[in-house]
Design a protein around this motif. Structure first.
Motif, PDB file in Angstrom:
ATOM      1  N   TRP A 102     -26.466 -27.061   9.301  1.00  0.00           N
ATOM      2  CA  TRP A 102     -27.306 -26.978   8.112  1.00  0.00           C
ATOM      3  C   TRP A 102     -26.564 -27.473   6.875  1.00  0.00           C
ATOM      4  O   TRP A 102     -25.332 -27.467   6.829  1.00  0.00           O
ATOM      5  CB  TRP A 102     -27.736 -25.543   7.865  1.00  0.00           C
ATOM      6  CG  TRP A 102     -28.660 -24.972   8.888  1.00  0.00           C
ATOM      7  CD1 TRP A 102     -29.083 -25.528  10.056  1.00  0.00           C
ATOM      8  CD2 TRP A 102     -29.256 -23.679   8.840  1.00  0.00           C
ATOM      9  NE1 TRP A 102     -29.910 -24.670  10.724  1.00  0.00           N
ATOM     10  CE2 TRP A 102     -30.027 -23.528  10.003  1.00  0.00           C
ATOM     11  CE3 TRP A 102     -29.208 -22.644   7.936  1.00  0.00           C
ATOM     12  CZ2 TRP A 102     -30.754 -22.379  10.274  1.00  0.00           C
ATOM     13  CZ3 TRP A 102     -29.932 -21.490   8.208  1.00  0.00           C
ATOM     14  CH2 TRP A 102     -30.705 -21.368   9.363  1.00  0.00           C
ATOM     15  N   LYS A 103     -27.326 -27.840   5.862  1.00  0.00           N
ATOM     16  CA  LYS A 103     -26.750 -28.212   4.571  1.00  0.00           C
ATOM     17  C   LYS A 103     -26.040 -26.986   3.980  1.00  0.00           C
ATOM     18  O   LYS A 103     -26.467 -25.851   4.219  1.00  0.00           O
ATOM     19  CB  LYS A 103     -27.843 -28.674   3.611  1.00  0.00           C
ATOM     20  CG  LYS A 103     -28.506 -29.965   4.022  1.00  0.00           C
ATOM     21  CD  LYS A 103     -29.593 -30.330   3.026  1.00  0.00           C
ATOM     22  CE  LYS A 103     -30.267 -31.625   3.442  1.00  0.00           C
ATOM     23  NZ  LYS A 103     -31.332 -32.004   2.507  1.00  0.00           N
ATOM     24  N   GLU A 135     -26.077 -25.557   1.084  1.00  0.00           N
ATOM     25  CA  GLU A 135     -26.887 -24.602   0.313  1.00  0.00           C
ATOM     26  C   GLU A 135     -27.721 -23.698   1.223  1.00  0.00           C
ATOM     27  O   GLU A 135     -27.927 -22.520   0.923  1.00  0.00           O
ATOM     28  CB  GLU A 135     -27.764 -25.301  -0.731  1.00  0.00           C
ATOM     29  CG  GLU A 135     -28.746 -26.300  -0.170  1.00  0.00           C
ATOM     30  CD  GLU A 135     -28.216 -27.740  -0.044  1.00  0.00           C
ATOM     31  OE1 GLU A 135     -29.048 -28.638   0.156  1.00  0.00           O
ATOM     32  OE2 GLU A 135     -27.002 -27.963  -0.117  1.00  0.00           O
ATOM     33  N   ARG A 166     -26.777 -22.858   4.316  1.00  0.00           N
ATOM     34  CA  ARG A 166     -25.801 -21.955   4.938  1.00  0.00           C
ATOM     35  C   ARG A 166     -25.455 -20.808   3.981  1.00  0.00           C
ATOM     36  O   ARG A 166     -25.284 -19.668   4.414  1.00  0.00           O
ATOM     37  CB  ARG A 166     -24.550 -22.716   5.342  1.00  0.00           C
ATOM     38  CG  ARG A 166     -24.812 -23.644   6.529  1.00  0.00           C
ATOM     39  CD  ARG A 166     -23.539 -24.213   7.018  1.00  0.00           C
ATOM     40  NE  ARG A 166     -22.781 -23.079   7.541  1.00  0.00           N
ATOM     41  CZ  ARG A 166     -21.963 -23.141   8.553  1.00  0.00           C
ATOM     42  NH1 ARG A 166     -21.777 -24.274   9.170  1.00  0.00           N
ATOM     43  NH2 ARG A 166     -21.308 -22.085   8.961  1.00  0.00           N
TER      44      ARG A 166
END
Length: 170
Positions: free
Chosen positions: A92-93, A95, A97
């Motif tokens: 995931w990106k 932000e 996470r």
């Protein structure tokens, strides 16, 4: 009472902006999130206090965030996060996470269905959650969630399914 929330990920088409724009209103994602909050509030009003989600990005992630927020007004609420496997959010990106880390910190219970990624780790998480629940709420059709509907039936857990088109009416 206990409720499991599950989805097969249709909402990701909206969240990732890859849904055909002619099929959905311009603000479809906002409409979907507002309807999700209304549904969660209705479940709380009906007496549901324990919510199980697996934390996958989309409905389940947003549900977890909303339940954490609702806990401020309803301290009896409990969030049980059944991750399919550790680090399921590794790709995931940053932000997302970070937001997921906040969910982990606010959850009342966190554990993994499988020690590592497997072909059926998401289904294993869904089954664990359903087995502990009084109600299974499915976002999407029963046919798209056939195995969970069948499993819920074997566990005598009633199923409430919400069709996407009903959630996206502006």
């Amino acid at each position: 009472m206990t409720c499991t929330i599950t989805s097969r990920g249709f909402e990701l088409l909206l969240a990732l902006q890859i849904a055909p724009p002619e099929r959905f209103p311009k603000n479809a994602l906002s409409i979907l999130k507002c309807n999700l909050l209304e549904i969660l509030c209705a479940l709380v009003e009906k007496g549901y206090t324990d919510f199980y989600v697996n934390g996958a990005y989309g409905i389940l992630f947003w549900s977890a965030e909303m339940i954490c927020a609702l806990k401020l007004y309803h301290p009896a609420l409990r969030l049980h996060l059944v991750q399919p496997y550790p680090e399921h959010n590794a790709g995931w990106k940053p932000e997302l996470r970070e937001r997921f880390q906040q969910i982990l910190e606010k959850a009342d219970e966190v554990f993994c269905a499988e020690p590592e990624e497997t072909a059926d780790c998401y289904e294993a998480a869904d089954r664990i959650m359903c087995s502990a629940s009084d109600l299974l709420v499915i976002f999407g059709t029963r046919s798209a969630n056939r195995s969970m509907v069948s499993y819920a039936g074997m566990q005598d857990v009633p199923v409430f399914s919400l069709k996407w088109e009903n959630l996206l009416i502006p």
